[in-house]
Design a protein around this motif. Structure first.
Motif, PDB file in Angstrom:
ATOM      1  N   GLN A  44       0.807  -1.219   0.000  1.00  0.00           N
ATOM      2  CA  GLN A  44       0.000   0.000   0.000  1.00  0.00           C
ATOM      3  C   GLN A  44       0.840   1.268   0.000  1.00  0.00           C
ATOM      4  O   GLN A  44       0.301   2.357  -0.189  1.00  0.00           O
ATOM      5  N   GLY A  45       2.138   1.153   0.259  1.00  0.00           N
ATOM      6  CA  GLY A  45       3.078   2.190  -0.092  1.00  0.00           C
ATOM      7  C   GLY A  45       3.253   3.416   0.773  1.00  0.00           C
ATOM      8  O   GLY A  45       3.699   4.450   0.262  1.00  0.00           O
ATOM      9  N   PRO A  46       3.002   3.394   2.095  1.00  0.00           N
ATOM     10  CA  PRO A  46       3.239   4.598   2.911  1.00  0.00           C
ATOM     11  C   PRO A  46       4.697   4.709   3.349  1.00  0.00           C
ATOM     12  O   PRO A  46       5.015   4.762   4.538  1.00  0.00           O
ATOM     13  N   THR A  47       5.597   4.742   2.382  1.00  0.00           N
ATOM     14  CA  THR A  47       7.032   4.626   2.643  1.00  0.00           C
ATOM     15  C   THR A  47       7.644   5.964   3.024  1.00  0.00           C
ATOM     16  O   THR A  47       7.365   6.996   2.400  1.00  0.00           O
ATOM     17  N   LEU A  48       8.498   5.962   4.035  1.00  0.00           N
ATOM     18  CA  LEU A  48       9.256   7.152   4.415  1.00  0.00           C
ATOM     19  C   LEU A  48      10.461   7.289   3.489  1.00  0.00           C
ATOM     20  O   LEU A  48      11.225   6.337   3.302  1.00  0.00           O
ATOM     21  N   ALA A  49      10.651   8.478   2.914  1.00  0.00           N
ATOM     22  CA  ALA A  49      11.792   8.716   2.041  1.00  0.00           C
ATOM     23  C   ALA A  49      13.093   8.703   2.838  1.00  0.00           C
ATOM     24  O   ALA A  49      13.128   9.181   3.977  1.00  0.00           O
ATOM     25  N   PRO A  50      14.182   8.165   2.276  1.00  0.00           N
ATOM     26  CA  PRO A  50      15.441   8.102   3.022  1.00  0.00           C
ATOM     27  C   PRO A  50      15.995   9.471   3.402  1.00  0.00           C
ATOM     28  O   PRO A  50      16.636   9.607   4.446  1.00  0.00           O
ATOM     29  N   ASP A  51      15.752  10.490   2.563  1.00  0.00           N
ATOM     30  CA  ASP A  51      16.217  11.834   2.924  1.00  0.00           C
ATOM     31  C   ASP A  51      15.510  12.321   4.187  1.00  0.00           C
ATOM     32  O   ASP A  51      16.132  12.947   5.054  1.00  0.00           O
ATOM     33  N   ALA A  52      14.201  12.023   4.305  1.00  0.00           N
ATOM     34  CA  ALA A  52      13.471  12.394   5.520  1.00  0.00           C
ATOM     35  C   ALA A  52      13.993  11.604   6.717  1.00  0.00           C
ATOM     36  O   ALA A  52      14.147  12.150   7.812  1.00  0.00           O
ATOM     37  N   ALA A  53      14.271  10.317   6.519  1.00  0.00           N
ATOM     38  CA  ALA A  53      14.817   9.499   7.604  1.00  0.00           C
ATOM     39  C   ALA A  53      16.136  10.090   8.102  1.00  0.00           C
ATOM     40  O   ALA A  53      16.403  10.135   9.314  1.00  0.00           O
ATOM     41  N   TRP A  54      16.971  10.538   7.185  1.00  0.00           N
ATOM     42  CA  TRP A  54      18.259  11.133   7.560  1.00  0.00           C
ATOM     43  C   TRP A  54      18.050  12.415   8.370  1.00  0.00           C
ATOM     44  O   TRP A  54      18.733  12.657   9.378  1.00  0.00           O
ATOM     45  N   ILE A  55      17.073  13.238   7.951  1.00  0.00           N
ATOM     46  CA  ILE A  55      16.765  14.455   8.709  1.00  0.00           C
ATOM     47  C   ILE A  55      16.366  14.109  10.139  1.00  0.00           C
ATOM     48  O   ILE A  55      16.818  14.730  11.107  1.00  0.00           O
ATOM     49  N   PHE A  56      15.522  13.084  10.290  1.00  0.00           N
ATOM     50  CA  PHE A  56      15.071  12.711  11.629  1.00  0.00           C
ATOM     51  C   PHE A  56      16.203  12.149  12.475  1.00  0.00           C
ATOM     52  O   PHE A  56      16.231  12.345  13.687  1.00  0.00           O
ATOM     53  N   LEU A  57      17.143  11.464  11.854  1.00  0.00           N
ATOM     54  CA  LEU A  57      18.295  10.957  12.606  1.00  0.00           C
ATOM     55  C   LEU A  57      19.103  12.104  13.209  1.00  0.00           C
ATOM     56  O   LEU A  57      19.633  11.974  14.319  1.00  0.00           O
ATOM     57  N   GLN A  58      19.200  13.218  12.486  1.00  0.00           N
ATOM     58  CA  GLN A  58      19.912  14.366  13.046  1.00  0.00           C
ATOM     59  C   GLN A  58      19.183  14.875  14.290  1.00  0.00           C
ATOM     60  O   GLN A  58      19.793  15.258  15.287  1.00  0.00           O
ATOM     61  N   GLY A  59      17.851  14.872  14.237  1.00  0.00           N
ATOM     62  CA  GLY A  59      17.081  15.327  15.377  1.00  0.00           C
ATOM     63  C   GLY A  59      17.173  14.396  16.571  1.00  0.00           C
ATOM     64  O   GLY A  59      17.261  14.844  17.717  1.00  0.00           O
ATOM     65  N   VAL A  60      17.167  13.086  16.310  1.00  0.00           N
ATOM     66  CA  VAL A  60      17.213  12.117  17.412  1.00  0.00           C
ATOM     67  C   VAL A  60      18.452  12.323  18.271  1.00  0.00           C
ATOM     68  O   VAL A  60      18.400  12.212  19.496  1.00  0.00           O
ATOM     69  N   GLU A  61      19.579  12.639  17.652  1.00  0.00           N
ATOM     70  CA  GLU A  61      20.830  12.754  18.402  1.00  0.00           C
ATOM     71  C   GLU A  61      20.737  13.799  19.511  1.00  0.00           C
ATOM     72  O   GLU A  61      21.326  13.631  20.582  1.00  0.00           O
ATOM     73  N   SER A  62      20.013  14.873  19.268  1.00  0.00           N
ATOM     74  CA  SER A  62      19.915  15.943  20.282  1.00  0.00           C
ATOM     75  C   SER A  62      18.610  15.897  21.056  1.00  0.00           C
ATOM     76  O   SER A  62      18.363  16.772  21.899  1.00  0.00           O
ATOM     77  N   LEU A  63      17.759  14.896  20.819  1.00  0.00           N
ATOM     78  CA  LEU A  63      16.445  14.840  21.449  1.00  0.00           C
ATOM     79  C   LEU A  63      16.496  14.932  22.976  1.00  0.00           C
ATOM     80  O   LEU A  63      15.751  15.728  23.573  1.00  0.00           O
ATOM     81  N   PRO A  64      17.330  14.160  23.665  1.00  0.00           N
ATOM     82  CA  PRO A  64      17.327  14.264  25.137  1.00  0.00           C
ATOM     83  C   PRO A  64      17.671  15.665  25.641  1.00  0.00           C
ATOM     84  O   PRO A  64      17.114  16.124  26.649  1.00  0.00           O
ATOM     85  N   LEU A  65      18.572  16.344  24.953  1.00  0.00           N
ATOM     86  CA  LEU A  65      18.943  17.694  25.361  1.00  0.00           C
ATOM     87  C   LEU A  65      17.811  18.677  25.094  1.00  0.00           C
ATOM     88  O   LEU A  65      17.476  19.515  25.935  1.00  0.00           O
ATOM     89  N   ARG A  66      17.230  18.586  23.893  1.00  0.00           N
ATOM     90  CA  ARG A  66      16.181  19.526  23.525  1.00  0.00           C
ATOM     91  C   ARG A  66      14.930  19.359  24.374  1.00  0.00           C
ATOM     92  O   ARG A  66      14.333  20.342  24.817  1.00  0.00           O
ATOM     93  N   ILE A  67      14.502  18.125  24.594  1.00  0.00           N
ATOM     94  CA  ILE A  67      13.236  17.922  25.291  1.00  0.00           C
ATOM     95  C   ILE A  67      13.339  18.375  26.750  1.00  0.00           C
ATOM     96  O   ILE A  67      12.345  18.810  27.336  1.00  0.00           O
ATOM     97  N   ALA A  68      14.536  18.320  27.306  1.00  0.00           N
ATOM     98  CA  ALA A  68      14.724  18.849  28.659  1.00  0.00           C
ATOM     99  C   ALA A  68      14.492  20.357  28.687  1.00  0.00           C
ATOM    100  O   ALA A  68      13.836  20.891  29.589  1.00  0.00           O
ATOM    101  N   ARG A  69      15.027  21.072  27.678  1.00  0.00           N
ATOM    102  CA  ARG A  69      14.818  22.526  27.613  1.00  0.00           C
ATOM    103  C   ARG A  69      13.365  22.863  27.290  1.00  0.00           C
ATOM    104  O   ARG A  69      12.789  23.801  27.860  1.00  0.00           O
ATOM    105  N   HIS A  70      12.755  22.099  26.353  1.00  0.00           N
ATOM    106  CA  HIS A  70      11.335  22.314  26.057  1.00  0.00           C
ATOM    107  C   HIS A  70      10.507  22.225  27.339  1.00  0.00           C
ATOM    108  O   HIS A  70       9.650  23.076  27.607  1.00  0.00           O
ATOM    109  N   SER A  71      10.753  21.195  28.123  1.00  0.00           N
ATOM    110  CA  SER A  71       9.971  20.974  29.340  1.00  0.00           C
ATOM    111  C   SER A  71      10.219  22.071  30.365  1.00  0.00           C
ATOM    112  O   SER A  71       9.283  22.557  31.024  1.00  0.00           O
ATOM    113  N   GLU A  72      11.466  22.439  30.535  1.00  0.00           N
ATOM    114  CA  GLU A  72      11.820  23.490  31.489  1.00  0.00           C
ATOM    115  C   GLU A  72      11.149  24.809  31.121  1.00  0.00           C
ATOM    116  O   GLU A  72      10.553  25.491  31.962  1.00  0.00           O
TER     117      GLU A  72
END
Length: 431
Positions: free
Chosen positions: A277-305
Protein backbone atom coordinates in the motif's frame (compact mmCIF):
# COMPACT_ATOMS: atom_id res chain seq x y z
CA UNK A 1 25.68 -1.42 19.07
CA UNK A 2 26.23 -4.32 21.46
CA UNK A 3 23.62 -5.65 23.87
CA UNK A 4 25.16 -3.68 26.73
CA UNK A 5 22.72 -1.45 28.58
CA UNK A 6 23.35 2.18 27.66
CA UNK A 7 21.61 5.32 28.86
CA UNK A 8 19.05 6.93 26.58
CA UNK A 9 21.35 9.86 25.75
CA UNK A 10 23.90 7.39 24.37
CA UNK A 11 21.29 5.37 22.48
CA UNK A 12 20.02 8.55 20.83
CA UNK A 13 23.44 9.06 19.25
CA UNK A 14 24.54 5.50 18.49
CA UNK A 15 21.70 2.94 18.47
CA UNK A 16 20.79 1.15 15.26
CA UNK A 17 24.11 1.77 13.53
CA UNK A 18 26.88 -0.83 13.28
CA UNK A 19 30.03 -0.20 15.29
CA UNK A 20 32.58 1.87 13.35
CA UNK A 21 29.83 3.41 11.18
CA UNK A 22 28.80 2.35 7.70
CA UNK A 23 29.89 -1.28 7.17
CA UNK A 24 31.03 -0.69 3.58
CA UNK A 25 32.69 2.72 3.64
CA UNK A 26 33.22 3.13 7.42
CA UNK A 27 31.57 6.56 7.18
CA UNK A 28 30.88 7.74 10.72
CA UNK A 29 27.61 9.54 9.88
CA UNK A 30 24.64 7.50 8.64
CA UNK A 31 24.60 7.76 4.84
CA UNK A 32 21.52 8.56 2.80
CA UNK A 33 20.89 5.59 0.51
CA UNK A 34 19.14 7.01 -2.53
CA UNK A 35 18.34 3.85 -4.43
CA UNK A 36 15.15 2.33 -5.78
CA UNK A 37 16.26 -1.31 -5.67
CA UNK A 38 19.02 -3.63 -4.46
CA UNK A 39 21.04 -6.37 -6.16
CA UNK A 40 20.40 -10.01 -5.25
CA UNK A 41 23.38 -12.33 -4.98
CA UNK A 42 21.54 -14.82 -7.15
CA UNK A 43 18.00 -16.02 -7.89
CA UNK A 44 17.82 -18.10 -4.70
CA UNK A 45 18.75 -15.05 -2.63
CA UNK A 46 15.94 -13.05 -4.22
CA UNK A 47 13.46 -15.87 -3.73
CA UNK A 48 14.43 -16.26 -0.06
CA UNK A 49 13.98 -12.54 0.55
CA UNK A 50 10.55 -12.44 -1.07
CA UNK A 51 9.54 -15.64 0.71
CA UNK A 52 10.48 -14.21 4.15
CA UNK A 53 13.02 -17.00 4.65
CA UNK A 54 15.74 -14.35 4.89
CA UNK A 55 15.61 -10.68 5.83
CA UNK A 56 17.35 -8.10 3.70
CA UNK A 57 16.95 -5.33 1.15
CA UNK A 58 14.54 -5.95 -1.72
CA UNK A 59 13.08 -2.67 -2.94
CA UNK A 60 13.01 0.85 -1.50
CA UNK A 61 9.26 0.78 -0.94
CA UNK A 62 9.87 -1.88 1.72
CA UNK A 63 13.19 -0.93 3.25
CA UNK A 64 16.22 1.30 3.05
CA UNK A 65 19.43 1.16 5.16
CA UNK A 66 18.97 4.79 6.27
CA UNK A 67 15.42 4.09 7.40
CA UNK A 68 16.57 0.88 9.07
CA UNK A 69 18.99 2.76 11.35
CA UNK A 70 16.23 5.21 12.28
CA UNK A 71 13.73 2.44 13.06
CA UNK A 72 16.24 0.53 15.18
CA UNK A 73 17.27 3.71 17.02
CA UNK A 74 13.70 4.65 17.92
CA UNK A 75 12.98 1.05 18.98
CA UNK A 76 16.03 1.18 21.26
CA UNK A 77 14.92 4.47 22.80
CA UNK A 78 11.46 3.03 23.48
CA UNK A 79 12.71 -0.35 24.70
CA UNK A 80 10.85 -2.10 21.87
CA UNK A 81 11.65 -5.24 19.88
CA UNK A 82 11.07 -3.71 16.43
CA UNK A 83 9.84 -0.60 14.66
CA UNK A 84 8.68 0.47 11.23
CA UNK A 85 8.95 3.97 9.77
CA UNK A 86 6.14 5.40 7.66
CA UNK A 87 5.50 8.47 5.52
CA UNK A 88 3.71 10.40 8.30
CA UNK A 89 2.40 10.09 11.81
CA UNK A 90 -1.11 9.91 10.38
CA UNK A 91 -0.05 6.99 8.20
CA UNK A 92 1.45 5.31 11.26
CA UNK A 93 -1.90 5.55 13.05
CA UNK A 94 -3.93 4.31 10.07
CA UNK A 95 -1.69 1.40 9.18
CA UNK A 96 -1.35 0.34 12.81
CA UNK A 97 -5.12 0.02 13.06
CA UNK A 98 -5.56 -1.70 9.69
CA UNK A 99 -2.68 -4.06 10.47
CA UNK A 100 -4.74 -5.45 13.37
CA UNK A 101 -8.41 -4.81 12.53
CA UNK A 102 -10.37 -5.57 9.37
CA UNK A 103 -13.91 -4.99 8.11
CA UNK A 104 -16.41 -5.95 10.79
CA UNK A 105 -14.00 -5.24 13.65
CA UNK A 106 -14.09 -2.35 16.11
CA UNK A 107 -11.66 -0.26 18.12
CA UNK A 108 -12.13 1.62 21.38
CA UNK A 109 -10.42 5.00 21.68
CA UNK A 110 -10.22 7.86 24.13
CA UNK A 111 -12.22 10.83 22.89
CA UNK A 112 -9.50 13.46 23.47
CA UNK A 113 -7.60 12.66 20.27
CA UNK A 114 -5.86 14.95 17.81
CA UNK A 115 -8.50 16.18 15.36
CA UNK A 116 -7.03 14.34 12.37
CA UNK A 117 -6.93 11.06 14.29
CA UNK A 118 -10.47 11.55 15.56
CA UNK A 119 -11.72 12.17 12.01
CA UNK A 120 -9.82 9.15 10.74
CA UNK A 121 -11.50 6.95 13.34
CA UNK A 122 -14.93 8.58 13.22
CA UNK A 123 -15.38 9.29 9.50
CA UNK A 124 -12.83 7.30 7.45
CA UNK A 125 -12.36 3.90 9.08
CA UNK A 126 -16.11 3.20 8.89
CA UNK A 127 -15.76 3.36 5.09
CA UNK A 128 -13.53 0.28 5.27
CA UNK A 129 -15.81 -1.43 7.75
CA UNK A 130 -14.00 -0.63 11.01
CA UNK A 131 -16.05 1.10 13.70
CA UNK A 132 -14.61 3.22 16.49
CA UNK A 133 -16.26 3.62 19.87
CA UNK A 134 -15.12 6.56 21.99
CA UNK A 135 -14.93 6.98 25.77
CA UNK A 136 -13.74 9.97 27.82
CA UNK A 137 -10.08 9.76 28.71
CA UNK A 138 -9.46 7.97 32.04
CA UNK A 139 -13.13 7.00 32.28
CA UNK A 140 -12.38 3.33 32.75
CA UNK A 141 -15.98 2.26 33.31
CA UNK A 142 -16.95 3.80 29.98
CA UNK A 143 -13.93 2.25 28.30
CA UNK A 144 -14.80 -1.17 29.65
CA UNK A 145 -18.43 -0.75 28.58
CA UNK A 146 -17.37 0.11 25.03
CA UNK A 147 -15.41 -3.14 24.59
CA UNK A 148 -17.28 -6.07 23.04
CA UNK A 149 -16.57 -9.26 21.09
CA UNK A 150 -15.75 -7.21 17.97
CA UNK A 151 -13.13 -4.99 19.65
CA UNK A 152 -9.55 -5.47 18.46
CA UNK A 153 -7.64 -2.42 19.79
CA UNK A 154 -7.66 0.02 22.69
CA UNK A 155 -6.16 3.32 21.50
CA UNK A 156 -5.10 6.35 23.57
CA UNK A 157 -2.79 9.34 23.42
CA UNK A 158 -0.30 9.50 26.30
CA UNK A 159 -0.99 13.22 26.54
CA UNK A 160 -3.98 14.41 24.54
CA UNK A 161 -3.75 16.94 21.74
CA UNK A 162 -4.55 19.71 22.51
CA UNK A 163 -6.24 19.34 25.92
CA UNK A 164 -3.06 17.90 27.54
CA UNK A 165 -4.92 15.25 29.55
CA UNK A 166 -2.47 12.64 30.86
CA UNK A 167 -3.77 9.11 30.30
CA UNK A 168 -3.29 6.52 33.02
CA UNK A 169 -1.53 4.06 30.73
CA UNK A 170 -1.22 1.23 33.23
CA UNK A 171 -4.96 1.19 33.91
CA UNK A 172 -5.70 1.17 30.18
CA UNK A 173 -3.21 -1.68 29.72
CA UNK A 174 -4.86 -3.69 32.48
CA UNK A 175 -8.27 -3.35 30.82
CA UNK A 176 -6.97 -4.09 27.33
CA UNK A 177 -4.99 -7.16 28.38
CA UNK A 178 -7.82 -8.55 30.48
CA UNK A 179 -9.83 -8.64 27.25
CA UNK A 180 -6.91 -10.03 25.22
CA UNK A 181 -6.48 -6.76 23.32
CA UNK A 182 -3.38 -4.71 22.46
CA UNK A 183 -2.97 -1.22 23.86
CA UNK A 184 -1.80 1.28 21.24
CA UNK A 185 -0.43 4.59 22.57
CA UNK A 186 0.24 7.66 20.45
CA UNK A 187 3.11 9.17 22.45
CA UNK A 188 3.97 12.02 20.08
CA UNK A 189 3.71 14.62 22.88
CA UNK A 190 5.93 12.51 25.17
CA UNK A 191 9.05 11.28 23.31
CA UNK A 192 11.07 8.53 25.01
CA UNK A 193 13.39 10.71 27.14
CA UNK A 194 10.16 11.68 28.95
CA UNK A 195 8.08 8.50 28.71
CA UNK A 196 8.52 4.91 27.55
CA UNK A 197 4.92 3.75 27.32
CA UNK A 198 5.99 0.16 26.63
CA UNK A 199 7.38 0.04 30.17
CA UNK A 200 3.89 0.80 31.47
CA UNK A 201 2.02 -1.90 29.58
CA UNK A 202 1.56 -0.51 26.07
CA UNK A 203 2.01 -3.01 23.25
CA UNK A 204 2.57 -0.51 20.44
CA UNK A 205 3.76 3.11 20.51
CA UNK A 206 3.27 5.61 17.70
CA UNK A 207 5.15 8.86 17.09
CA UNK A 208 4.90 11.60 14.55
CA UNK A 209 8.59 11.97 13.75
CA UNK A 210 7.79 15.46 12.48
CA UNK A 211 7.45 16.76 16.03
CA UNK A 212 10.04 16.64 18.87
CA UNK A 213 11.95 13.64 17.51
CA UNK A 214 12.80 15.55 14.33
CA UNK A 215 12.68 18.81 16.23
CA UNK A 216 13.27 21.28 13.43
CA UNK A 217 10.07 21.34 11.39
CA UNK A 218 11.98 20.02 8.39
CA UNK A 219 10.29 16.72 7.49
CA UNK A 220 7.17 14.58 7.64
CA UNK A 221 7.29 11.04 8.97
CA UNK A 222 5.93 8.54 11.46
CA UNK A 223 7.01 5.42 13.31
CA UNK A 224 5.32 2.58 15.16
CA UNK A 225 7.27 0.62 17.77
CA UNK A 226 6.34 -2.92 18.79
CA UNK A 227 7.04 -4.20 22.28
CA UNK A 228 7.10 -7.76 20.98
CA UNK A 229 5.39 -10.91 22.13
CA UNK A 230 1.73 -9.89 21.90
CA UNK A 231 -0.37 -13.03 21.43
CA UNK A 232 -1.97 -12.74 18.01
CA UNK A 233 -2.80 -16.47 17.94
CA UNK A 234 -6.19 -15.63 19.45
CA UNK A 235 -8.62 -16.48 16.61
CA UNK A 236 -10.32 -13.08 16.84
CA UNK A 237 -7.25 -11.57 15.16
CA UNK A 238 -8.19 -12.95 11.77
CA UNK A 239 -5.41 -11.13 9.90
CA UNK A 240 -2.86 -13.20 11.82
CA UNK A 241 -4.64 -16.54 11.94
CA UNK A 242 -6.29 -16.92 8.56
CA UNK A 243 -4.14 -17.73 5.49
CA UNK A 244 -2.91 -14.60 3.72
CA UNK A 245 -3.70 -14.77 0.00
CA UNK A 246 -0.82 -12.42 -0.76
CA UNK A 247 1.73 -14.81 0.78
CA UNK A 248 0.59 -18.24 -0.43
CA UNK A 249 -1.54 -18.87 2.63
CA UNK A 250 1.01 -17.73 5.25
CA UNK A 251 -0.51 -17.32 8.72
CA UNK A 252 1.48 -14.53 10.35
CA UNK A 253 0.85 -15.68 13.93
CA UNK A 254 1.90 -19.25 13.18
CA UNK A 255 4.13 -19.73 10.15
CA UNK A 256 6.89 -17.14 10.46
CA UNK A 257 10.39 -18.36 11.44
CA UNK A 258 10.71 -18.50 15.22
CA UNK A 259 12.66 -15.25 15.79
CA UNK A 260 10.06 -13.33 13.78
CA UNK A 261 6.94 -14.65 15.48
CA UNK A 262 7.46 -12.29 18.42
CA UNK A 263 7.33 -9.32 16.04
CA UNK A 264 4.63 -10.64 13.72
CA UNK A 265 2.95 -7.20 13.77
CA UNK A 266 6.05 -5.46 12.40
CA UNK A 267 6.65 -8.15 9.78
CA UNK A 268 3.06 -7.96 8.57
CA UNK A 269 3.09 -4.14 8.59
CA UNK A 270 6.19 -4.17 6.41
CA UNK A 271 5.18 -6.91 4.00
CA UNK A 272 1.46 -6.15 3.65
CA UNK A 273 0.87 -2.53 4.65
CA UNK A 274 4.06 -0.84 3.50
CA UNK A 275 4.98 -3.14 0.62
CA UNK A 276 1.55 -3.33 -0.99
CA UNK A 277 0.00 0.00 0.00
CA UNK A 278 3.08 2.19 -0.09
CA UNK A 279 3.24 4.60 2.91
CA UNK A 280 7.03 4.63 2.64
CA UNK A 281 9.26 7.15 4.41
CA UNK A 282 11.79 8.72 2.04
CA UNK A 283 15.44 8.10 3.02
CA UNK A 284 16.22 11.83 2.92
CA UNK A 285 13.47 12.39 5.52
CA UNK A 286 14.82 9.50 7.60
CA UNK A 287 18.26 11.13 7.56
CA UNK A 288 16.76 14.46 8.71
CA UNK A 289 15.07 12.71 11.63
CA UNK A 290 18.30 10.96 12.61
CA UNK A 291 19.91 14.37 13.05
CA UNK A 292 17.08 15.33 15.38
CA UNK A 293 17.21 12.12 17.41
CA UNK A 294 20.83 12.75 18.40
CA UNK A 295 19.92 15.94 20.28
CA UNK A 296 16.44 14.84 21.45
CA UNK A 297 17.33 14.26 25.14
CA UNK A 298 18.94 17.69 25.36
CA UNK A 299 16.18 19.53 23.53
CA UNK A 300 13.24 17.92 25.29
CA UNK A 301 14.72 18.85 28.66
CA UNK A 302 14.82 22.53 27.61
CA UNK A 303 11.34 22.31 26.06
CA UNK A 304 9.97 20.97 29.34
CA UNK A 305 11.82 23.49 31.49
CA UNK A 306 10.62 26.42 29.38
CA UNK A 307 7.04 25.15 29.15
CA UNK A 308 6.72 24.76 32.90
CA UNK A 309 7.98 28.32 33.40
CA UNK A 310 5.48 29.62 30.82
CA UNK A 311 2.59 27.75 32.43
CA UNK A 312 3.40 29.14 35.88
CA UNK A 313 3.71 32.66 34.47
CA UNK A 314 0.39 32.49 32.63
CA UNK A 315 -1.40 31.28 35.76
CA UNK A 316 -0.89 34.73 37.25
CA UNK A 317 -1.81 36.85 34.20
CA UNK A 318 -5.06 38.83 34.51
CA UNK A 319 -6.09 38.16 30.89
CA UNK A 320 -5.75 34.38 31.23
CA UNK A 321 -8.82 32.42 32.32
CA UNK A 322 -7.14 29.07 32.95
CA UNK A 323 -3.93 27.15 32.21
CA UNK A 324 -3.27 23.46 31.62
CA UNK A 325 0.14 21.84 31.94
CA UNK A 326 0.46 18.19 33.04
CA UNK A 327 2.62 18.65 36.12
CA UNK A 328 0.39 21.49 37.36
CA UNK A 329 -3.07 20.17 36.50
CA UNK A 330 -2.51 16.40 36.94
CA UNK A 331 0.48 16.25 39.31
CA UNK A 332 -0.01 12.65 40.44
CA UNK A 333 -0.20 11.20 36.91
CA UNK A 334 2.60 13.50 35.76
CA UNK A 335 4.82 12.33 38.63
CA UNK A 336 4.04 8.71 37.75
CA UNK A 337 4.55 8.88 33.99
CA UNK A 338 6.56 12.06 33.36
CA UNK A 339 9.08 12.39 36.20
CA UNK A 340 11.76 13.78 33.86
CA UNK A 341 9.63 16.62 32.52
CA UNK A 342 6.08 17.09 31.28
CA UNK A 343 6.84 18.14 27.71
CA UNK A 344 6.84 21.29 25.65
CA UNK A 345 3.10 21.98 25.33
CA UNK A 346 1.05 24.55 27.24
CA UNK A 347 -2.61 25.31 26.62
CA UNK A 348 -4.59 28.13 28.16
CA UNK A 349 -7.85 30.02 27.82
CA UNK A 350 -7.93 33.69 26.88
CA UNK A 351 -10.53 35.73 28.72
CA UNK A 352 -13.13 36.95 26.25
CA UNK A 353 -13.56 33.72 24.30
CA UNK A 354 -12.83 32.69 20.74
CA UNK A 355 -12.47 36.15 19.19
CA UNK A 356 -9.99 37.33 21.81
CA UNK A 357 -8.05 34.07 21.51
CA UNK A 358 -7.68 34.52 17.76
CA UNK A 359 -6.59 38.13 18.23
CA UNK A 360 -3.96 36.93 20.69
CA UNK A 361 -2.64 34.34 18.22
CA UNK A 362 -2.41 36.97 15.50
CA UNK A 363 -0.59 39.37 17.81
CA UNK A 364 1.86 36.73 19.00
CA UNK A 365 2.70 35.69 15.43
CA UNK A 366 5.96 37.46 14.65
CA UNK A 367 9.66 37.51 15.47
CA UNK A 368 9.72 34.63 17.96
CA UNK A 369 6.42 32.71 17.81
CA UNK A 370 5.09 31.33 14.51
CA UNK A 371 1.37 30.88 13.88
CA UNK A 372 1.19 27.48 12.19
CA UNK A 373 -0.17 23.94 12.47
CA UNK A 374 2.75 22.09 14.01
CA UNK A 375 4.27 21.28 17.39
CA UNK A 376 7.64 20.11 18.62
CA UNK A 377 9.81 22.54 16.67
CA UNK A 378 12.88 24.10 18.27
CA UNK A 379 11.06 27.38 17.60
CA UNK A 380 8.03 28.42 19.64
CA UNK A 381 4.68 27.97 17.90
CA UNK A 382 1.08 29.06 18.50
CA UNK A 383 -2.35 28.14 17.13
CA UNK A 384 -6.07 28.43 17.89
CA UNK A 385 -7.14 24.77 17.51
CA UNK A 386 -10.93 25.24 17.42
CA UNK A 387 -10.70 27.23 14.18
CA UNK A 388 -7.84 25.29 12.59
CA UNK A 389 -6.45 21.87 13.54
CA UNK A 390 -9.73 20.65 15.07
CA UNK A 391 -12.18 22.69 12.97
CA UNK A 392 -13.53 19.56 11.25
CA UNK A 393 -15.04 18.39 14.55
CA UNK A 394 -18.60 19.19 15.54
CA UNK A 395 -19.22 21.51 18.48
CA UNK A 396 -20.13 18.48 20.60
CA UNK A 397 -16.99 16.58 19.63
CA UNK A 398 -14.87 19.67 20.29
CA UNK A 399 -16.34 19.85 23.76
CA UNK A 400 -15.79 16.14 24.40
CA UNK A 401 -12.18 16.50 23.30
CA UNK A 402 -11.58 19.46 25.58
CA UNK A 403 -11.10 21.89 22.66
CA UNK A 404 -12.76 24.99 24.08
CA UNK A 405 -13.40 28.13 21.98
CA UNK A 406 -10.95 30.21 24.02
CA UNK A 407 -8.17 27.58 24.01
CA UNK A 408 -4.73 28.58 22.72
CA UNK A 409 -2.13 25.86 22.08
CA UNK A 410 1.49 26.82 22.63
CA UNK A 411 4.42 24.66 21.58
CA UNK A 412 7.23 26.15 23.62
CA UNK A 413 10.62 26.14 21.96
CA UNK A 414 14.19 26.24 23.19
CA UNK A 415 14.69 30.00 22.99
CA UNK A 416 15.67 31.92 26.13
CA UNK A 417 12.78 31.82 28.58
CA UNK A 418 12.89 35.57 29.23
CA UNK A 419 12.33 36.26 25.54
CA UNK A 420 9.45 33.76 25.35
CA UNK A 421 7.65 35.27 28.34
CA UNK A 422 8.24 38.82 27.09
CA UNK A 423 6.56 37.98 23.79
CA UNK A 424 3.59 36.34 25.51
CA UNK A 425 3.10 39.37 27.77
CA UNK A 426 3.31 41.74 24.80
CA UNK A 427 0.64 39.79 22.88
CA UNK A 428 -1.66 39.52 25.90
CA UNK A 429 -1.41 43.23 26.61
CA UNK A 430 -2.31 44.01 23.00
CA UNK A 431 -5.77 42.41 23.15
Amino acid sequence: MSNRKFHIETLAVHAGQPDHGDPTTYARAVPVYRTTAYNFRDSKHGADLFGLRELGNIYARLMNPTNDVLAKRIAALEGGAAAQTLSSGTAAVYFTVTNIARAGDEIVAASNLYGGTFSQFDAILPNVGIKARFAPVNDFAATEAAINEKTRIVFIEAVGNPALDVADIEKYAEIAHRHGLPLVVDATFTPPPLLRALDHGADFVIHSLSKWIGGHGAGIGGVVVEKGGFDFTNPKFALYNEPDAGYHGLRFAHDLPEPLKAIAFSIRLLTVGIRNQGPTLAPDAAWIFLQGVESLPLRIARHSENALAVAKHLQNHPKVAWVKYPSLTQPELAKKYLPNGAGGMVVFGVKGGSEQARCFADSLNGELFSLLANVGDAKSLVIHPASTTHSQLSDEDLRKGGVLPELIRLSIGIEHIDDIISELDRALESI
